[in-house]
Design a protein around this motif. Sequence first.
Motif, mmCIF file in Angstrom:
data_model
loop_
_atom_site.group_PDB
_atom_site.id
_atom_site.type_symbol
_atom_site.label_atom_id
_atom_site.label_comp_id
_atom_site.label_asym_id
_atom_site.label_seq_id
_atom_site.Cartn_x
_atom_site.Cartn_y
_atom_site.Cartn_z
ATOM 1 N N ILE A 102 0.835 -1.201 0.000
ATOM 2 C CA ILE A 102 0.000 0.000 0.000
ATOM 3 C C ILE A 102 0.874 1.258 0.000
ATOM 4 C CG2 ILE A 102 -1.761 1.291 1.296
ATOM 5 C CD1 ILE A 102 -2.603 -1.476 2.470
ATOM 6 N N GLY A 103 0.546 2.196 -0.905
ATOM 7 C CA GLY A 103 1.247 3.484 -0.951
ATOM 8 C C GLY A 103 2.399 3.539 -1.932
ATOM 9 N N ILE A 104 2.544 2.491 -2.740
ATOM 10 C CA ILE A 104 3.695 2.381 -3.646
ATOM 11 C C ILE A 104 3.654 3.489 -4.698
ATOM 12 C CG2 ILE A 104 4.931 0.840 -5.233
ATOM 13 C CD1 ILE A 104 4.684 -0.261 -2.324
ATOM 14 N N ARG A 105 4.811 4.104 -4.943
ATOM 15 C CA ARG A 105 4.892 5.134 -5.985
ATOM 16 C C ARG A 105 6.287 5.254 -6.594
ATOM 17 N NH1 ARG A 105 4.508 7.073 -0.914
ATOM 18 N NH2 ARG A 105 5.903 8.746 -0.228
ATOM 19 N N SER A 106 7.191 4.356 -6.250
ATOM 20 C CA SER A 106 8.536 4.393 -6.832
ATOM 21 C C SER A 106 9.006 2.956 -7.072
ATOM 22 C CB SER A 106 9.500 5.114 -5.889
ATOM 23 O OG SER A 106 10.818 5.050 -6.391
ATOM 24 N N VAL A 107 8.920 2.519 -8.334
ATOM 25 C CA VAL A 107 9.318 1.144 -8.695
ATOM 26 C C VAL A 107 10.228 1.232 -9.909
ATOM 27 C CG1 VAL A 107 8.488 -1.178 -9.281
ATOM 28 C CG2 VAL A 107 7.056 0.320 -7.870
ATOM 29 N N ASP A 108 11.401 0.613 -9.819
ATOM 30 C CA ASP A 108 12.347 0.635 -10.939
ATOM 31 C C ASP A 108 11.774 -0.139 -12.131
ATOM 32 O OD1 ASP A 108 14.148 1.978 -9.272
ATOM 33 O OD2 ASP A 108 14.937 0.098 -8.476
ATOM 34 N N ASP A 155 8.356 6.081 4.898
ATOM 35 C CA ASP A 155 8.367 6.797 3.612
ATOM 36 C C ASP A 155 7.081 6.571 2.809
ATOM 37 O OD1 ASP A 155 8.666 4.472 2.003
ATOM 38 O OD2 ASP A 155 10.827 4.721 1.802
ATOM 39 N N VAL A 156 6.164 5.742 3.326
ATOM 40 C CA VAL A 156 4.830 5.645 2.709
ATOM 41 C C VAL A 156 4.100 6.981 2.833
ATOM 42 C CG1 VAL A 156 3.517 4.864 4.757
ATOM 43 C CG2 VAL A 156 2.794 4.138 2.464
ATOM 44 N N LEU A 157 4.486 7.768 3.853
ATOM 45 C CA LEU A 157 3.867 9.062 4.117
ATOM 46 C C LEU A 157 4.469 10.131 3.207
ATOM 47 C CD1 LEU A 157 4.192 8.761 7.987
ATOM 48 C CD2 LEU A 157 2.103 8.333 6.644
ATOM 49 N N PRO A 190 6.430 13.291 2.124
ATOM 50 C CA PRO A 190 7.567 13.959 2.780
ATOM 51 C C PRO A 190 7.200 15.281 3.449
ATOM 52 C CG PRO A 190 8.183 13.215 0.581
ATOM 53 C CD PRO A 190 6.718 12.991 0.703
ATOM 54 N N SER A 191 6.107 15.901 3.035
ATOM 55 C CA SER A 191 5.696 17.163 3.661
ATOM 56 C C SER A 191 5.291 16.963 5.121
ATOM 57 C CB SER A 191 4.536 17.797 2.889
ATOM 58 O OG SER A 191 3.385 16.968 2.953
ATOM 59 N N ILE A 192 4.841 15.745 5.473
ATOM 60 C CA ILE A 192 4.488 15.468 6.874
ATOM 61 C C ILE A 192 5.488 14.538 7.549
ATOM 62 C CG2 ILE A 192 2.016 15.926 6.583
ATOM 63 C CD1 ILE A 192 1.543 12.864 6.529
ATOM 64 N N ALA A 193 6.308 13.853 6.764
ATOM 65 C CA ALA A 193 7.300 12.920 7.326
ATOM 66 C C ALA A 193 8.635 13.089 6.608
ATOM 67 C CB ALA A 193 6.795 11.482 7.196
ATOM 68 N N PRO A 194 9.362 14.187 6.915
ATOM 69 C CA PRO A 194 10.615 14.443 6.206
ATOM 70 C C PRO A 194 11.787 13.568 6.649
ATOM 71 C CG PRO A 194 10.209 16.162 7.840
ATOM 72 C CD PRO A 194 8.998 15.276 7.845
ATOM 73 N N GLY A 195 11.667 12.948 7.830
ATOM 74 C CA GLY A 195 12.810 12.254 8.414
ATOM 75 C C GLY A 195 12.962 10.824 7.958
ATOM 76 N N THR A 196 13.271 10.653 6.677
ATOM 77 C CA THR A 196 13.506 9.313 6.131
ATOM 78 C C THR A 196 14.440 9.422 4.936
ATOM 79 O OG1 THR A 196 12.396 7.250 5.468
ATOM 80 C CG2 THR A 196 11.474 9.302 4.591
ATOM 81 N N GLY A 197 15.168 8.363 4.650
ATOM 82 C CA GLY A 197 16.267 8.447 3.686
ATOM 83 C C GLY A 197 15.883 8.333 2.227
ATOM 84 N N THR A 198 14.674 7.836 1.924
ATOM 85 C CA THR A 198 14.279 7.632 0.519
ATOM 86 C C THR A 198 12.929 8.299 0.283
ATOM 87 O OG1 THR A 198 13.552 5.437 1.244
ATOM 88 C CG2 THR A 198 15.583 5.535 -0.020
ATOM 89 N N VAL A 200 9.879 10.168 -1.328
ATOM 90 C CA VAL A 200 9.259 10.211 -2.653
ATOM 91 C C VAL A 200 8.013 11.091 -2.539
ATOM 92 C CG1 VAL A 200 8.300 8.876 -4.566
ATOM 93 C CG2 VAL A 200 10.006 7.817 -3.061
ATOM 94 N N PRO A 201 7.915 12.170 -3.340
ATOM 95 C CA PRO A 201 6.737 13.030 -3.262
ATOM 96 C C PRO A 201 5.457 12.258 -3.574
ATOM 97 C CG PRO A 201 8.439 14.012 -4.658
ATOM 98 C CD PRO A 201 8.869 12.614 -4.361
#
Length: 307
Positions: free
Chosen positions: A178-184, A233-235, A237-245, A247-248
Amino acid sequence: MSLKPKPVTVFGVPTDVGAGTRGASMGPEALRVAGLVEALASRGVEVADRGDVAGPRNPWMPPVEGYRHLDEVVAWNRAVMEMSAAELAAGRMPVMLGGDHCLAMGSITAVARHCRAQGKRLRVLWLDAHADFNTSAITPSGNVHGMPVACLCGLGPDALVNLGGQGPMISPADVRQIGIRSVDPEEKRLVREHGLDIYDMRYIDEVGMKQVMEEALAGIDADTHLHVSFDVDVLDPSIAPGTGTRVPGGLDYREAQLMMEMIADAGGADSLDVVEVNPALDKRNRTARLAVDLVESLFGKSTLMRD
């Protein structure tokens, strides 16, 4: 369905050995500082914090034969597997505080073995911006936090696929993402080939979170063990900036709350990962505090007047 009143064991795994950015190793302490243990206790949950499991230091080296830090990744995941297995055997709910998302191999391996021993079915909700279905053949980075679902499904090095005995530990049919938005691009091909059940952000936009959760939770019953693997990082970044990967275009606050509330309404989780909190990239521990808020909802705190 009412929530299962199971005692909870929290343990930290202070490593970023599978990640491409340093800092997730500080995630467990950030979650504790944000009050995770106290928040569960205030909900009437019997909770014990077992401290952190031990493992090797992160050498921060380039990939070797397609994997970065494979020996260290195996060692940390074995520690997670053993801790999770011991708590499950004691009738407790393990809550693993990561650390990066490669650590879900250890927690889910333990859960899968427990389900086999108990004759239960397993359902994994993978809450993430990424499918994490890479293999060494298709990812140049070699970062193992992009590979855990593939490894659990049998695609990966023997040391991880067979971490808890003869793999694969799970089948793609056990997983809802759930929440996927970055897949190679090559990862997309693999995902389709193996029939992974993915509720990406476009689908969430089209049908809404309520329908997504109804579909993802369909068929869960008393004989199902529900494992929730929550990558922050499913969240968005505007509400959860503290993660390494980052994705808007991720989940907003209300979507994330509804997701957690509906899991609670369905009986709640039987085991939980909270991973990829990186306080080095955060603002005043905002991401850890939001994660704690959402975990509270997973344990039955409703934001609506339904209590």
